[in-house]
Design a protein around this motif. Structure first.
Motif, short mmCIF file in Angstrom:
data_model
loop_
_atom_site.label_atom_id
_atom_site.label_comp_id
_atom_site.label_asym_id
_atom_site.label_seq_id
_atom_site.Cartn_x
_atom_site.Cartn_y
_atom_site.Cartn_z
N THR A 233 17.67 11.36 4.72
CA THR A 233 18.26 11.88 5.95
C THR A 233 19.04 10.79 6.66
O THR A 233 20.16 11.04 7.17
N MET A 237 23.00 11.14 7.25
CA MET A 237 23.42 11.18 8.65
C MET A 237 24.38 10.04 8.96
O MET A 237 25.40 10.22 9.62
N PRO A 244 22.79 15.54 12.93
CA PRO A 244 21.57 15.00 13.54
C PRO A 244 20.69 16.09 14.14
O PRO A 244 19.47 16.03 14.06
N PRO A 267 22.84 8.69 17.18
CA PRO A 267 23.93 8.94 16.21
C PRO A 267 25.31 9.02 16.86
O PRO A 267 26.32 8.79 16.18
#
Length: 273
Positions: A233, A237, A244, A267
């Motif tokens: 992840t 991401m 996110p 993020p």
């Protein structure tokens, strides 16, 4: 003749990185050789399968040449500059068929590993994302192949090759690259300390001081927010391949600390390269 990398690569790259680079290139090549149509669009991209594969072949050649000690001018190190350089390079390179591109990707990967075997691992090189040694450049090559390999697999409706061990091997490059892809507008005036923990043990620290960012392989002292994230992840991401919000909703990302509300904002501070 057995390539030099098979004899001398041990100890020059982090454990498992050379094998991960080789296997990833081989898996991408298999996708391309089996592709029924390289004109298919890549989801979330303006490129077709053939264009994405051509970009990979060119990028692997560039990194092999950098690893061999040759200077290559390619963009200005920003996400926007790299994107512009990619488009110029693609326009000057006409191959879009799966078989020849697969062969090029594998051959240039082998050339990269041979170059690493023949030169000092700690020598600083200039790359499209700034100065780094050959070990971090290997992490960069793997990161780049995994991102585009993921895209090709999605376009061809095949399982992607991003897994936890390989995601962990991208961390040396991502830690180095994060300051270069920080969105200065999003972080203006921000003062905060983060520790990011990947499930399985890897961790690093990110400190913002009035908008200026420093990233290191040690956790931040007295972090305001600790983020715990599943490694695949984290990589997808970081590369802008997944949302996110969706990752948080699935429990793949957790945040806690004195200021846990800083977690969901993290993020937003970076632009995917």
């Amino acid at each position: 003749m057995e390539p030099a990398a098979e004899h001398d690569i041990r100890g020059r790259l982090p454990e498992g990185l050379a094998d991960a680079i080789r296997v990833t290139a081989t898996e991408i090549a298999a996708l391309l050789r089996d592709a029924p149509d390289t004109g298919r669009p890549v989801p979330g991209s303006e490129w077709t399968v053939g264009e994405a594969a051509a970009h990979l072949a060119q990028a692997n050649q560039l990194m092999a040449e950098v690893a061999a000690g040759h200077a290559r001018d390619y963009g200005d190190g920003t996400p926007q500059g790299l994107a512009a350089a990619n488009e110029r390079a693609l326009a000057a390179f006409g191959e879009r068929e799966g078989e020849p591109l697969a062969a090029m990707i594998v051959a240039q990967t082998a050339a990269f590993l041979d170059a690493v075997a023949e030169h000092r691992a700690d020598e600083e090189l200039m790359t499209p994302m700034g100065p780094m040694n050959r070990a971090v450049l290997g992490s960069y090559l793997l990161t780049h192949m995994l991102g585009h390999g993921h895209d090709l697999a999605r376009a061809l409706r095949r399982p992607h090759m991003v897994d936890r061990p390989r995601a962990g091997l991208t961390l040396p490059f991502l830690v180095l690259a994060m300051p270069r892809v920080t969105d200065a507008g999003a972080t203006a005036g921000l003062t905060a300390r983060y520790t990011v923990r990947l499930w399985g043990g890897d961790r690093f620290g990110v400190t913002f001081t009035d908008g200026a960012v420093t990233v290191g392989h040690r956790p931040a002292d007295r972090p305001d927010c600790t983020i715990s994230i599943e490694p695949v992840t984290f990589l997808l991401m970081a590369l802008g391949r997944i949302s996110p919000v969706g990752a948080m909703a699935r429990g793949r990302v957790l945040a806690w600390g004195r200021k846990p509300w800083l977690g969901p904002r993290f993020p937003e501070y970076f632009t995917a390269p």
